[in-house]
Design an enzyme around this catalytic site. Structure first.
Site, PDB file in Angstrom:
ATOM      1  N   ASP A  63       1.085   1.874   3.229  1.00  0.00           N
ATOM      2  CA  ASP A  63       0.904   0.988   4.376  1.00  0.00           C
ATOM      3  C   ASP A  63       0.624  -0.459   3.988  1.00  0.00           C
ATOM      4  O   ASP A  63       0.976  -1.374   4.713  1.00  0.00           O
ATOM      5  CB  ASP A  63      -0.172   1.518   5.328  1.00  0.00           C
ATOM      6  CG  ASP A  63      -1.521   1.749   4.678  1.00  0.00           C
ATOM      7  OD1 ASP A  63      -1.662   1.525   3.465  1.00  0.00           O
ATOM      8  OD2 ASP A  63      -2.460   2.162   5.396  1.00  0.00           O
ATOM      9  N   ASP A 437     -12.785   1.230   2.038  1.00  0.00           N
ATOM     10  CA  ASP A 437     -12.643   2.651   2.361  1.00  0.00           C
ATOM     11  C   ASP A 437     -13.229   3.610   1.327  1.00  0.00           C
ATOM     12  O   ASP A 437     -13.562   4.737   1.673  1.00  0.00           O
ATOM     13  CB  ASP A 437     -11.186   3.050   2.604  1.00  0.00           C
ATOM     14  CG  ASP A 437     -10.614   2.441   3.863  1.00  0.00           C
ATOM     15  OD1 ASP A 437     -11.389   2.160   4.783  1.00  0.00           O
ATOM     16  OD2 ASP A 437      -9.399   2.243   3.913  1.00  0.00           O
TER      17      ASP A 437
END
Length: 753
Positions: A63, A437
């Site tokens: 992504d 993350d």
């Protein structure tokens, strides 16, 4: 998982506005070799594509981290898009020519607000040709694992189709060099494709998510809850709905088996941020019969979820795999069927997991399984994607006999993280990284994923800032985001091996903020969002406001004097200094000669970044984007602009080229008319460009030099992880001279190209 990028990268990309290879009269070039500081994975791999005619030829798209090709001999993923600018680091779709093992195509565009293009390669991605396109893409937007939107005709190598998010179906008849809209395709308009209430680009339309061939019949699916599957009997000229199709859910993957049966996975939402319902269906075109073959209905044990991917064994049309999506407890699951979906059984019950190549992955759950690929040449071999990387199994059929499947984390070379902070202390580990993350890492060996995994002790979603005490570098402070309103500050006294929470912290805020620590390790300063900075002199036991500072202003510590702290207000242009351990600040007489009150939010790239020079009291650098690079030698009472630097987006210092000389300066920006990554060994008078057109790495948000190894620089990218560069030494004499300057480099083996 989702990378915390912002659409303001578009502002940066536009502001860049200079060709990487533009002329510069006084800038020399120095050849560098570039490597990843190994983490292994860490980001959302959105798709896997196997070539039907070449064993072990498999591509991965991500992504925010570009595209990769698997190399079976080395057991590594090869990055294919390091030459791309930030606009194209989000890969919307990937396609191979089924009749030519060398041809591969990328639909690239990270956000709808930025540029988009389709790239073509005739050498498996070693080099690319680019065609700008009028339709927008969203490689890091809603539905980014859906697909594949891009397809090459099996009957004509020059014909490709692409399904766009907003603008319908497009066709190329010249090998992707130019594109024309297919006017016969039905209009798709579903408004905002998701209802998450998240940022705008997480609510963007998803449009056509898949285009595929089954002999002369074409199919295309759209991410809408009404009529969403269409077919064309005339090679894509005209389209009509497939009769009898289910409605109420959105398709996200469509595959066709060798016997002509279609299999579709569905979700109520396009994902990935949520999915509360879903299904798996099969369609027999010859009989025009639809059958619900969902392995496990949602909700299950009170938990809602959808389905993220479906795959069929190229060697056996009865063998299927289907994955749940957003099933968090206990984790997502892959189901297997050997009878066309009539019955299913889970693969992960009793499975073994090998994460030795990236120990942090051993703490992660399989989730966001949005892609599955079964080898066309070996039914035992399967790959699946997650929000943090790729797992591989080589004994898949063991499950048919009730034996456990074995899974290996297979992300060597695929480095897709978004580093938010970098620190290179003068002792201990050469590098500490704060990562989106997955918290962050102590990098004892740059060539191995940290054996302890992510930071031990307090765990953050994102580590946002790292600061160490200049005279006692074993004392380190880091800040991070968590889901609660407390627990944002961690302290280490052993160089990052172990961490503990501070005893308390300033006003509640789910964001971690920025940190500073005095040279002697006594004073910690924390700035949270929209609040006045606060300081502590007892390891975070008590906090008091830093008098005289406006809210939200970042504070840094002097590298020599533990009483001195500095801050710069990019809105007013004012410099502030403290000589009493950050208890109070006073503005200097100098005010920067430009208005910044309306400066845009630059996301990761702060609009102004203040840095204290190692080893020098009162010596400061300010990198200020398009306003250039500034230097002060009197604690901020005055600044001089470095005239040859027209743009300074990231800046850092490293070991000097000579004993007692000026520290090496590293810059991501523009020198005269040349843009790239640079080093100066003479305090900014002259510069050397370190990268070239093949090594852009998207966008650099942070960089720092190594204080112990001359020439080494660490880069924080927007999706290619932590990159470090070292000079390529051209001769034995150069190598000897380099080692004389570098100190530790004689013991640190240099990588060879």
């Amino acid at each position: 998982m989702t990378k915390p990028l912002t659409k303001t990268l578009a502002i940066l990309a536009v502001a860049w506005g200079i060709c990487l290879n533009g002329p510069a009269d006084t800038v020399l070039s120095e050849p560098y070799q570039w490597h990843n500081a190994v983490i292994g994975g860490g980001g959302f791999v959105t798709g896997l594509i196997t070539h039907p005619r070449a064993k072990n030829l498999i591509y991965a798209r991500t992504d925010v981290g570009g595209a990769y090709r698997w190399d079976e001999i080395s057991g590594r993923w090869i990055p294919l898009t390091d030459s791309f600018s930030v606009d194209f680091t989000g890969i919307e779709s990937l396609a191979v020519d089924p009749n030519d093992t060398n041809r591969v195509f990328l639909a690239a565009g990270i956000y709808e607000s930025m540029q988009s293009a389709i790239f073509r390669s005739d050498n498996q991605g070693r080099s690319w040709q680019r065609a700008d396109v009028p339709f927008k893409m969203g490689g890091n937007e809603t539905g980014r694992f859906n697909g594949e939107r891009l397809v090459v005709s099996p009957f004509d190598r020059d014909v490709l189709f692409f399904g766009s998010r907003r603008d319908g179906l497009w066709k190329s008849m010249d090998g992707a060099a130019s594109w024309k809209k297919v006017e016969g395709f039905p209009k798709i308009d579903d408004g905002a494709a998701a209802s998450t209430g998240r940022r705008r680009f997480w609510n963007s339309p998803v449009g056509i998510i898949c285009v595929l061939f089954d002999d002369k019949t074409m199919y295309a699916a759209a991410s809408v809850t009404g009529t969403n599957l269409f077919y064309s009997p005339d090679y894509g000229d005209t389209w009509q709905p497939v009769p009898g199709q289910p409605i109420g859910l959105r398709p996200n993957h469509v595959v066709v088996a060798s016997d002509g049966i279609l299999y579709l996975s569905y979700g109520k939402e396009p994902g990935p941020n949520e999915m509360t319902d879903g299904a798996v269906w099969k369609f027999d075109p010859s009989k025009k019969i639809w059958t619900d073959i969902t392995p496990l209905k949602s909700p299950d044990n009170g938990q809602t979820f959808g389905y993220g991917a479906v795959a069929v064994d190229p060697s056996d049309p009865q063998v299927l795999l289907a994955s749940t999506f957003c099933r968090w407890n206990p984790h997502d699951e892959i189901f297997r069927s050997t009878n066309g979906g009539a019955t299913w059984f889970p693969l992960f019950n009793g499975a073994t997991w090998d994460s030795a190549s990236a120990p942090y992955a051993g703490t992660m759950k399989p989730h966001w399984i949005g892609g599955i690929a079964i080898s066309p040449f070996d039914s035992n071999r399967v790959w699946f994607t997650t929000g943090y990387g790729i797992w591989n199994c080589s004994n898949l059929t063991a499950a048919d006999d009730g034996r456990p499947t074995r899974w290996q984390f297979a992300d060597e070379g695929l480095e897709e993280t978004v580093p938010l902070a970098l620190a290179s202390p003068p002792a201990g580990a050469h590098l500490l990284s704060g990562v989106g993350d997955i918290d962050g890492f102590v990098h004892d060996n740059l060539d191995l994923s940290p054996t302890r995994g992510s930071f031990t002790g307090p765990h953050f979603i994102n580590t946002q800032d790292i600061a160490f005490a200049a005279d006692k570098p074993q004392i380190i402070v880091r800040t991070g985001t968590v889901r609660s309103e407390t627990g944002h500050i961690a302290i280490s006294t052993d160089g990052g091996k172990n961490w503990r929470f501070s005893d308390s912290e300033p006003a509640p805020d789910r964001m971690g903020g920025t940190a500073a620590i005095s040279a002697d390790g006594r004073t910690i300063v924390l700035t949270k969002r929209d609040t006045t900075p606060e300081f502590s002199i007892d390891d975070g036991g008590a906090w008091n406001q830093c008098a005289g500072l406006p809210p939200g202003i970042r504070v840094i510590a002097d590298e020599i004097n533990p009483l001195r702290f500095y801050a710069f207000d990019s809105e007013s242009g004012k410099m502030y200094t403290s000589t009493n351990e950050a208890a109070g600040f006073e503005p200097t007489t100098f005010v920067f000669p430009f208005a910044t009150a309306n400066a845009p939010d630059y996301g990761f790239a702060r609009p102004a970044d203040l840095l204290a020079t190692p080893g020098r009291e009162g010596d400061l650098w300010l990198s200020f984007g398009a306003k250039g690079l500034w230097h002060s030698t009197n604690a901020g009472d005055s600044f001089d602009r470095i005239d040859n630097v027209s743009r300074a987006y990231a800046f850092g210092c490293g070991k000097s080229a000579s004993p007692n000389g000026s520290p090496a300066l590293y810059l991501f920006g523009t020198i005269e008319s040349l843009s790239g990554i640079f080093r100066s060994d003479d305090n900014g008078r002259t510069w050397r460009q370190l990268n070239d057109a093949d090594h852009q790495f998207g966008w650099i948000t942070r960089l720092t030099g190594d204080p112990r190894i001359f020439g080494r620089v660490y880069l924080a990218t927007t999706g290619r992880g932590v990159i470090y560069g070292e000079p390529i030494l051209q001769s034995k004499a150069d190598r000897a001279e380099f080692r004389g300057h570098a100190g530790e480099v004689a013991q640190a083996p240099l990588h060879e190209q």
